[in-house]
Design a protein around this motif. Structure first.
Motif, mmCIF file in Angstrom:
data_model
loop_
_atom_site.group_PDB
_atom_site.id
_atom_site.type_symbol
_atom_site.label_atom_id
_atom_site.label_comp_id
_atom_site.label_asym_id
_atom_site.label_seq_id
_atom_site.Cartn_x
_atom_site.Cartn_y
_atom_site.Cartn_z
ATOM 1 N N SER A 73 0.819 -1.209 0.000
ATOM 2 C CA SER A 73 0.000 0.000 0.000
ATOM 3 C C SER A 73 0.856 1.265 0.000
ATOM 4 N N ASP A 74 2.051 1.220 0.589
ATOM 5 C CA ASP A 74 2.935 2.390 0.578
ATOM 6 C C ASP A 74 3.318 2.759 -0.851
ATOM 7 N N TYR A 75 3.645 1.755 -1.656
ATOM 8 C CA TYR A 75 4.028 2.016 -3.043
ATOM 9 C C TYR A 75 2.817 2.484 -3.870
ATOM 10 N N LEU A 76 1.664 1.873 -3.615
ATOM 11 C CA LEU A 76 0.469 2.258 -4.366
ATOM 12 C C LEU A 76 0.050 3.693 -4.041
ATOM 13 N N TYR A 77 0.239 4.114 -2.802
ATOM 14 C CA TYR A 77 -0.014 5.509 -2.423
ATOM 15 C C TYR A 77 0.876 6.435 -3.242
ATOM 16 N N GLU A 78 2.143 6.075 -3.363
ATOM 17 C CA GLU A 78 3.076 6.885 -4.160
ATOM 18 C C GLU A 78 2.612 6.986 -5.606
ATOM 19 N N MET A 79 2.185 5.867 -6.203
ATOM 20 C CA MET A 79 1.693 5.888 -7.585
ATOM 21 C C MET A 79 0.470 6.807 -7.707
ATOM 22 N N ASP A 80 -0.444 6.688 -6.740
ATOM 23 C CA ASP A 80 -1.655 7.514 -6.767
ATOM 24 C C ASP A 80 -1.311 8.999 -6.678
ATOM 25 N N TRP A 81 -0.383 9.334 -5.783
ATOM 26 C CA TRP A 81 -0.045 10.750 -5.592
ATOM 27 C C TRP A 81 0.623 11.324 -6.833
ATOM 28 N N LEU A 82 1.541 10.581 -7.444
ATOM 29 C CA LEU A 82 2.211 11.078 -8.638
ATOM 30 C C LEU A 82 1.219 11.275 -9.783
ATOM 31 N N ASN A 83 0.296 10.354 -9.943
ATOM 32 C CA ASN A 83 -0.731 10.526 -10.976
ATOM 33 C C ASN A 83 -1.610 11.732 -10.673
ATOM 34 N N PHE A 84 -1.921 11.956 -9.401
ATOM 35 C CA PHE A 84 -2.698 13.124 -8.989
ATOM 36 C C PHE A 84 -1.948 14.410 -9.348
ATOM 37 N N LEU A 85 -0.663 14.471 -9.023
ATOM 38 C CA LEU A 85 0.131 15.670 -9.327
ATOM 39 C C LEU A 85 0.224 15.895 -10.838
ATOM 40 N N LYS A 86 0.398 14.825 -11.593
ATOM 41 C CA LYS A 86 0.443 14.941 -13.055
ATOM 42 C C LYS A 86 -0.888 15.485 -13.580
ATOM 43 N N LEU A 90 1.357 19.416 -12.435
ATOM 44 C CA LEU A 90 2.623 19.579 -11.734
ATOM 45 C C LEU A 90 3.708 18.837 -12.513
ATOM 46 N N PRO A 91 4.907 19.416 -12.631
ATOM 47 C CA PRO A 91 5.957 18.815 -13.473
ATOM 48 C C PRO A 91 6.696 17.685 -12.762
ATOM 49 N N VAL A 92 6.084 16.509 -12.750
ATOM 50 C CA VAL A 92 6.677 15.361 -12.062
ATOM 51 C C VAL A 92 6.867 14.201 -13.030
ATOM 52 N N SER A 93 7.836 13.366 -12.698
ATOM 53 C CA SER A 93 7.975 12.088 -13.386
ATOM 54 C C SER A 93 6.863 11.183 -12.864
ATOM 55 N N TYR A 94 6.081 10.596 -13.760
ATOM 56 C CA TYR A 94 4.883 9.861 -13.367
ATOM 57 C C TYR A 94 4.983 8.394 -13.792
ATOM 58 N N PRO A 95 4.237 7.514 -13.108
ATOM 59 C CA PRO A 95 4.293 6.090 -13.449
ATOM 60 C C PRO A 95 3.569 5.789 -14.755
ATOM 61 N N ILE A 96 4.080 4.797 -15.473
ATOM 62 C CA ILE A 96 3.499 4.348 -16.739
ATOM 63 C C ILE A 96 2.582 3.155 -16.471
#
Length: 317
Positions: A73-86, A90-96
């Motif tokens: 769940s820690d990793y999935l939270y990170e994926m969710d947040w990066l997609n949210f910022l994208k 927001l200029p972030v590297s995002y998961p594919i």
């Protein structure tokens, strides 16, 4: 035969290429190579992936989760947040996204389960701590990340960046690994940590409602690249999670050693941050004890067992 324990393994680049080719919609042929790095077991492994159409990505193979008490769940939270910022520009590297619709994969490494994800690649050069425009942009973007993230929600939980994480566990690890001949130095570290804790005790309760929320946890000049037009891309959110925004500011100041740099550098950073999210008086006062706490946390991070592969630097013989 005596059983052995594997502290750290490195996955062959060819195997990473095979994983990407099988699990992501990347045109063949897919190739991969390990980014140059120091051999430290607290670091993740990163591979530069090139698809058949020339598009490049960063493949991150996370360290074994129990080193930082992480679960899926820690990793999935990170994926969710990066997609949210994208999604909020927001200029972030995002998961594919993977072919199965998810963003996170897992493999059985010799030392145990390790998770992985494929990210968009950040292009450009690391931020210059001598460039006031880039420092302003750094502060402004961090402020935007904090403000926008007040609306972030995720069905997945992430361990908080609280005082248990920042002080209690690091102090326990430091005490466990400290040598007896330097006990006086340990007392100094412990006293400084407790003084910082006491300073914060009178401030945290006066923080604004948005003083706590998703933070990067480790913003620094090496985790944001600026392209030829001076546009940034932020990456490496492995230490993100719910935390105090003032700590996020202190972590960046500490990482860039801006407290001991010419004053105009920190001023440029704060000007950018304050343009989006001014710190309250209590948050501003908390930056100083958070700087001490950041140093203690770093000491604890490097005091992890198996933290380094070896105990000396390689040199000429």
């Amino acid at each position: 035969m005596t059983p052995i324990r594997i502290a750290r393994s490195f996955i062959a680049a060819e195997s990473v290429a095979e994983i990407v080719a099988a699990e992501y919609d990347c045109p063949p042929p897919v190739s991969a190579k390990l980014f140059s790095k120091l051999l430290r077991t607290q670091d993740n492994d990163h591979y530069l992936v090139t698809a058949g159409d020339g598009q490049q990505y960063a493949f991150r193979l996370y360290q074994q989760g129990n080193r930082f008490r992480k679960v899926e769940s820690d990793y999935l939270y990170e994926m969710d947040w990066l997609n949210f910022l994208k999604d909020h520009q927001l200029p972030v590297s995002y998961p594919i996204r993977r072919r199965d619709g998810g963003y996170l994969g897992r493999l059985d490494a010799p030392e145990g389960t390790r998770y992985y994800a494929l990210f968009s690649l950040a292009y450009g050069d690391p931020m210059s701590l001598k460039d006031p425009e880039q420092l302003y942009t750094m502060g402004e973007t961090m402020g935007r990340v904090h403000v926008v993230s007040n609306d972030f929600t995720s069905p997945h939980t992430r361990k908080p960046i609280d005082l248990t994480y920042l002080l209690d566990r690091p102090l326990e690890r430091i005490g466990r690994t400290w040598t007896d001949d330097r006990v006086a130095n340990l007392d100094l570290v412990t006293a400084a940590a407790e003084e910082a804790r006491d300073e914060l005790a009178g401030l945290l309760g006066k923080f604004p409602a948005d003083g706590w929320g998703p933070i990067g946890g480790d913003f620094h000049q090496g985790s944001v690249f600026f392209d030829e037009t001076n546009r940034p891309t932020f990456f490496n959110f492995d230490l993100c999670g719910p935390g105090w925004r003032a700590y996020d500011v202190a972590a960046f100041l500490s990482n860039g050693n801006l407290m001991h740099a010419p004053a105009e550098r920190a001023e440029a950073f704060f000007a950018g941050y304050f343009a989006v999210r001014p710190l309250t008086d209590e948050e501003h006062a908390a930056v100083a004890p958070f700087l001490t706490i950041r140093r203690v946390w770093l000491m604890g991070a490097f005091a992890r067992e198996d933290g380094l592969v070896g105990h000396t630097f390689m040199g000429s013989i």
